[in-house]
Structures are given as C-alpha cells and as structure tokens.
Design a protein around this motif. Structure first.
Motif, PDB file in Angstrom:
ATOM      1  N   UNK A  20       0.844  -1.187   0.000  1.00  0.00           N
ATOM      2  CA  UNK A  20       0.000   0.000   0.000  1.00  0.00           C
ATOM      3  C   UNK A  20       0.882   1.241   0.000  1.00  0.00           C
ATOM      4  N   UNK A  21       0.530   2.205  -0.834  1.00  0.00           N
ATOM      5  CA  UNK A  21       1.233   3.486  -0.861  1.00  0.00           C
ATOM      6  C   UNK A  21       0.226   4.620  -0.683  1.00  0.00           C
ATOM      7  N   UNK A  22       0.638   5.635   0.055  1.00  0.00           N
ATOM      8  CA  UNK A  22      -0.169   6.826   0.245  1.00  0.00           C
ATOM      9  C   UNK A  22       0.589   8.022  -0.322  1.00  0.00           C
ATOM     10  N   UNK A  23      -0.082   8.801  -1.135  1.00  0.00           N
ATOM     11  CA  UNK A  23       0.548   9.973  -1.733  1.00  0.00           C
ATOM     12  C   UNK A  23      -0.313  11.191  -1.427  1.00  0.00           C
TER      13      UNK A  23
ATOM     14  N   UNK B 195      -3.025   3.588  -2.920  1.00  0.00           N
ATOM     15  CA  UNK B 195      -2.957   2.584  -3.967  1.00  0.00           C
ATOM     16  C   UNK B 195      -2.508   1.264  -3.365  1.00  0.00           C
ATOM     17  N   UNK B 196      -2.879   0.183  -4.045  1.00  0.00           N
ATOM     18  CA  UNK B 196      -2.522  -1.139  -3.547  1.00  0.00           C
ATOM     19  C   UNK B 196      -3.741  -1.855  -3.012  1.00  0.00           C
ATOM     20  N   UNK B 197      -3.501  -2.942  -2.346  1.00  0.00           N
ATOM     21  CA  UNK B 197      -4.591  -3.748  -1.806  1.00  0.00           C
ATOM     22  C   UNK B 197      -5.010  -3.191  -0.454  1.00  0.00           C
ATOM     23  N   UNK B 198      -6.179  -2.568  -0.434  1.00  0.00           N
ATOM     24  CA  UNK B 198      -6.630  -1.881   0.763  1.00  0.00           C
ATOM     25  C   UNK B 198      -7.921  -2.502   1.257  1.00  0.00           C
ATOM     26  N   UNK B 199      -7.917  -2.926   2.484  1.00  0.00           N
ATOM     27  CA  UNK B 199      -9.126  -3.448   3.091  1.00  0.00           C
ATOM     28  C   UNK B 199     -10.143  -2.318   3.196  1.00  0.00           C
ATOM     29  N   UNK B 200     -11.374  -2.603   2.777  1.00  0.00           N
ATOM     30  CA  UNK B 200     -12.352  -1.531   2.657  1.00  0.00           C
ATOM     31  C   UNK B 200     -12.763  -0.932   4.017  1.00  0.00           C
ATOM     32  N   UNK B 201     -12.633  -1.716   5.075  1.00  0.00           N
ATOM     33  CA  UNK B 201     -12.980  -1.195   6.401  1.00  0.00           C
ATOM     34  C   UNK B 201     -11.749  -0.513   6.977  1.00  0.00           C
TER      35      UNK B 201
END
Length: 116
Positions: free
Chosen positions: A2-5, A25-31
C-alpha cells in the motif's frame, strides 16, 4: 504493498484555503480509517482529523469549524480530502496521511505554509 501519496500543500496567506488529497494505492481493506496528522518544526506530530469507513469524522479542537475531512463519493478512487479554510499561521506544518486497516501506513507528507 500500500502506498499513500499526499498533494495539495503550498503557501497561502492567513485566512486562505487549501485542499489536501491523499490517494491510496494497492490492496486496501475496505474497512479502514484515514487520518490526517501534522508536524510543525520542533513539535511532535499531532492528530488533525480522521474519517472511518462509515464516514464518521473526528477533528482536533484546534481545527474544528475550519477543516473538513471527506472521502471521494464512491470511494473507488481511494482518496481522502482535507479541506482547510480560514488558515492561520499556526497551521503551518507538514501534513501526513495515515491509513489504518489490517496494517497502518503513512504517506511522505506535504508542506503547508501559512504566511503573509
């Protein structure tokens, strides 16, 4: 991974506005919960605002009534915004995005400078 920009920082005069964006971006759990923190020179990093997966928002007392946190409407873009109005010199700091899901992640930060 996961990346945060973060983006949207800059120089603004007192009383002005900025809108920060945090794109995940990446695989992020929706909760998940996304927070904004800030760190001014010589000070510790502090909580500014947060929003959970039910879009419940929380704010630091110092920004209540001036800042608004929100998610993109369908959350498909995995973007969280921080609308900052009536900015004050004491809002000057590096602003960081922080995501909490199955793990926690931090962005690199974006500089906000409030000065005349």
């Amino acid at each position: 991974q996961v990346q945060l920009v973060e983006s949207g920082g800059g120089l603004v005069q007192p009383g002005g506005s900025l809108r920060l964006s945090c794109v995940a971006s990446g695989s992020i759990y929706r909760l998940n919960t996304v927070d904004w923190y800030r760190q001014a020179p010589g000070k510790e990093r502090e909580f500014v605002a947060g929003i959970d997966h039910n879009n419940r928002a929380d704010y630091a007392d110092s920004v209540k009534g001036r800042f608004t946190i929100s998610r993109d409407r369908d959350n498909a873009k995995n973007t969280v915004y921080l609308q900052m109005d009536n900015l004050e010199p004491q809002d000057t700091a590096v602003y960081y995005c922080h995501l909490i899901s199955t793990e926690t992640y931090w962005g690199q930060g974006t500089q906000v400078t409030v000065s005349s």
